[in-house]
Write a protein that holds these residues in place. Sequence first.
Motif, PDB file in Angstrom:
ATOM      1  N   THR A  66       0.836  -1.188   0.000  1.00 42.98           N
ATOM      2  CA  THR A  66       0.000   0.000   0.000  1.00 42.98           C
ATOM      3  C   THR A  66       0.874   1.241   0.000  1.00 42.98           C
ATOM      4  OG1 THR A  66      -1.643   1.248   1.262  1.00 42.98           O
ATOM      5  CG2 THR A  66      -0.130  -0.113   2.519  1.00 42.98           C
ATOM      6  N   SER A  67       0.408   2.285  -0.633  1.00 41.65           N
ATOM      7  CA  SER A  67       1.169   3.532  -0.678  1.00 41.65           C
ATOM      8  C   SER A  67       0.526   4.615   0.173  1.00 41.65           C
ATOM      9  CB  SER A  67       1.286   4.036  -2.124  1.00 41.65           C
ATOM     10  OG  SER A  67      -0.006   4.233  -2.681  1.00 41.65           O
ATOM     11  N   GLY A  68      -0.586   4.284   0.841  1.00 44.38           N
ATOM     12  CA  GLY A  68      -1.286   5.275   1.643  1.00 44.38           C
ATOM     13  C   GLY A  68      -1.306   4.919   3.118  1.00 44.38           C
ATOM     14  N   ALA A  69      -2.160   5.620   3.846  1.00 44.25           N
ATOM     15  CA  ALA A  69      -2.247   5.433   5.301  1.00 44.25           C
ATOM     16  C   ALA A  69      -3.233   4.324   5.630  1.00 44.25           C
ATOM     17  CB  ALA A  69      -2.665   6.746   5.965  1.00 44.25           C
ATOM     18  N   PHE A  84       2.880  -7.431  14.296  1.00 45.97           N
ATOM     19  CA  PHE A  84       2.638  -6.002  14.523  1.00 45.97           C
ATOM     20  C   PHE A  84       1.420  -5.598  13.706  1.00 45.97           C
ATOM     21  CE2 PHE A  84       4.755  -5.158  10.468  1.00 45.97           C
ATOM     22  CZ  PHE A  84       4.058  -4.055   9.996  1.00 45.97           C
ATOM     23  N   THR A  85       0.677  -4.659  14.200  1.00 46.16           N
ATOM     24  CA  THR A  85      -0.499  -4.128  13.508  1.00 46.16           C
ATOM     25  C   THR A  85      -0.600  -2.632  13.787  1.00 46.16           C
ATOM     26  OG1 THR A  85      -1.685  -6.222  13.792  1.00 46.16           O
ATOM     27  CG2 THR A  85      -2.988  -4.296  13.194  1.00 46.16           C
ATOM     28  N   LEU A  86      -0.804  -1.869  12.742  1.00 47.36           N
ATOM     29  CA  LEU A  86      -1.035  -0.427  12.855  1.00 47.36           C
ATOM     30  C   LEU A  86      -2.361  -0.111  12.185  1.00 47.36           C
ATOM     31  CD1 LEU A  86       2.517   1.000  12.025  1.00 47.36           C
ATOM     32  CD2 LEU A  86       1.350   1.146  14.228  1.00 47.36           C
ATOM     33  N   GLU A  87      -3.366   0.200  13.012  1.00 46.97           N
ATOM     34  CA  GLU A  87      -4.679   0.574  12.505  1.00 46.97           C
ATOM     35  C   GLU A  87      -4.773   2.103  12.507  1.00 46.97           C
ATOM     36  OE1 GLU A  87      -7.026  -1.376  11.466  1.00 46.97           O
ATOM     37  OE2 GLU A  87      -6.761  -3.366  12.366  1.00 46.97           O
ATOM     38  N   PRO A  88      -5.111   2.732  11.359  1.00 46.16           N
ATOM     39  CA  PRO A  88      -5.224   4.195  11.348  1.00 46.16           C
ATOM     40  C   PRO A  88      -6.124   4.678  12.493  1.00 46.16           C
ATOM     41  CG  PRO A  88      -5.471   3.305   9.135  1.00 46.16           C
ATOM     42  CD  PRO A  88      -5.466   2.133  10.064  1.00 46.16           C
ATOM     43  N   PRO A  89      -5.713   5.717  13.231  1.00 46.09           N
ATOM     44  CA  PRO A  89      -4.601   6.650  12.939  1.00 46.09           C
ATOM     45  C   PRO A  89      -3.253   6.212  13.508  1.00 46.09           C
ATOM     46  CG  PRO A  89      -5.811   7.435  14.818  1.00 46.09           C
ATOM     47  CD  PRO A  89      -6.521   6.179  14.382  1.00 46.09           C
ATOM     48  N   GLU A  90      -3.136   4.968  13.970  1.00 46.07           N
ATOM     49  CA  GLU A  90      -1.859   4.496  14.540  1.00 46.07           C
ATOM     50  C   GLU A  90      -0.786   4.492  13.454  1.00 46.07           C
ATOM     51  OE1 GLU A  90      -3.985   1.362  17.673  1.00 46.07           O
ATOM     52  OE2 GLU A  90      -2.998   0.645  15.843  1.00 46.07           O
ATOM     53  N   VAL A 122       4.938  12.511  14.033  1.00 44.57           N
ATOM     54  CA  VAL A 122       3.488  12.600  13.852  1.00 44.57           C
ATOM     55  C   VAL A 122       3.149  13.646  12.788  1.00 44.57           C
ATOM     56  CG1 VAL A 122       1.325  13.302  14.958  1.00 44.57           C
ATOM     57  CG2 VAL A 122       2.895  11.762  16.149  1.00 44.57           C
ATOM     58  N   LYS A 123       3.857  14.755  12.795  1.00 47.01           N
ATOM     59  CA  LYS A 123       3.616  15.810  11.807  1.00 47.01           C
ATOM     60  C   LYS A 123       3.936  15.315  10.397  1.00 47.01           C
ATOM     61  CE  LYS A 123       4.731  20.640  10.743  1.00 47.01           C
ATOM     62  NZ  LYS A 123       5.536  21.827  11.146  1.00 47.01           N
ATOM     63  N   ILE A 172       3.022   6.128  25.505  1.00 43.42           N
ATOM     64  CA  ILE A 172       1.664   6.632  25.733  1.00 43.42           C
ATOM     65  C   ILE A 172       1.550   8.067  25.213  1.00 43.42           C
ATOM     66  CG2 ILE A 172       1.142   5.121  27.684  1.00 43.42           C
ATOM     67  CD1 ILE A 172       2.027   7.348  29.565  1.00 43.42           C
ATOM     68  N   TYR A 173       2.301   8.353  24.158  1.00 39.54           N
ATOM     69  CA  TYR A 173       2.345   9.718  23.615  1.00 39.54           C
ATOM     70  C   TYR A 173       0.968  10.175  23.146  1.00 39.54           C
ATOM     71  CZ  TYR A 173       3.219  13.389  20.177  1.00 39.54           C
ATOM     72  OH  TYR A 173       3.167  14.544  19.440  1.00 39.54           O
ATOM     73  N   GLY A 174       0.258   9.326  22.394  1.00 40.44           N
ATOM     74  CA  GLY A 174      -1.030   9.739  21.862  1.00 40.44           C
ATOM     75  C   GLY A 174      -1.669   8.658  21.026  1.00 40.44           C
ATOM     76  N   LYS A 175      -2.736   9.032  20.312  1.00 40.83           N
ATOM     77  CA  LYS A 175      -3.499   8.051  19.526  1.00 40.83           C
ATOM     78  C   LYS A 175      -2.683   7.485  18.370  1.00 40.83           C
ATOM     79  CE  LYS A 175      -5.525  11.690  16.628  1.00 40.83           C
ATOM     80  NZ  LYS A 175      -6.782  12.340  16.167  1.00 40.83           N
ATOM     81  N   GLU A 176      -1.601   8.162  17.989  1.00 44.08           N
ATOM     82  CA  GLU A 176      -0.774   7.681  16.867  1.00 44.08           C
ATOM     83  C   GLU A 176       0.179   6.571  17.280  1.00 44.08           C
ATOM     84  OE1 GLU A 176      -1.903  11.936  16.352  1.00 44.08           O
ATOM     85  OE2 GLU A 176      -0.801  10.826  17.896  1.00 44.08           O
TER      86      GLU A 176
END
Length: 452
Positions: A232-235, A263-269, A378-379, A395-399
């Motif tokens: 994938t090339s997107g988020a 590992f799993t990254l579910e948007p917005p992670e 994140v930015k 525990i920085y944030g939702k990302e």
Amino acid sequence: MRDLENDGLRELISTFSKTIFELNAFQDQLRKILVSNDAYQNNYLARGRMLDFASRYCSVIIEAVNGLNKKTILSKGLQRFVDYLHNYQESEKFLTLKTSVDDLKKELSTVHYCMLIKNGAIRVRKYENQPDISVDVRELFARFQQGNVQEYRHKLTEEPRAEHVEAAVLKLVATCYPNVFSDLNDFCMRNLEFIDPVIAQFSREVHFYLSWLGFIAPLKERGLPFCYPRLTSGADRLYDLNFFDLALAKSLGSENKPVTNDFTLEPPERILVVTGPNQGGKTTYARAFGQIHYLASLGLCVPGKEASLLLFDQIYTHFEREEDLSSLNGKLQDDLERLYDILSHATSKSLIVINEIFSSTTLSDAILLGNHMMDAIVKIGCPAICVTFIDELAIYGKETVSMMSTVDENDPTIRTFQIVRKPPDGLAYALHIASKYHLTYAQLSARLKQKM
């Protein structure tokens, strides 16, 4: 890659590419000899080899086309190459080469000569129907044969053992058949580069894919999973199930298997933050994370049973390295400069792998700098993995996704090398490790008292 996993097709392509690769190397060597002024090397023996290599080249092209016609090929790349081979086999260039080879070999088959070897000298003349003495010898000794006997004849290799002698003999033979050997000279000069450049390039490049399949074959035999990931090339959702570090798997040998992880990254992670006790497999996990993405970008199957990975533009890594004493920069300054360079160039389609950064400063400063680093990642919006001793980053944030290396429930000194999705617990298990090696305060005090 999928096509080459077929044993029959892989063997055919492997044999073809290996032969072309070898012939190309031989052709380069002979071309240098044939255009040189070195009479010792530039002789009829070398020219005969050029003819042999050209003949072998024509045969391997024809065999490859016939063999590939019987195979089912799905990939566009291999289909186009097969089409290219078909067109090349029917081209005027190849047909002219094949005809020249066949005609010249037919001419050379008419060359018959005799040698008289006497007192260290060799004389050559045309064959004039002299009797074949070997026939008489076989008939003579046949009468003494009693049943089947052991074979003692030794098969000689094609490569000559005394090149200068063979070359000198051929030079004498050429005087007896000047027209035939003149045609051999002309053939060599016309065909100094008879191998098609596209075919030569394919034979070099396909070795990469064949080598990869050969590299992972023993790992597959040990039951380790490999898969072709969705790119994938997107988020989108990124994940890999049961992946592992290739370098570790190879180093363990045939008896052991590495621990696999997910590992799993579910948007917005977008950021994996890995914490936990030392020697728990955190760095290996981060290294494997980068490996699978890089391998996927090359079109290779990757460690894991199922995966969806980012088709990145660049991978940026920050692993700890030894301090450079030749500069006046401290370790913290070096970390910051390297990190600044990464964050200045990374895009939303990049991949960032950071391992144990800011370990040379105080905890409060490390937390402050770490949060600034997380703000920047994140930015940018790119996927990243960060191995750290700073639990606050997990525990920085939702990302962020907090991952932890775990220990055995019954014995905290034993590392499971499982990296699981859970909040950081802040435990380093240092006391358990010290106790295991009898280095707690109480144990040291008791030992010292015994010595007193």
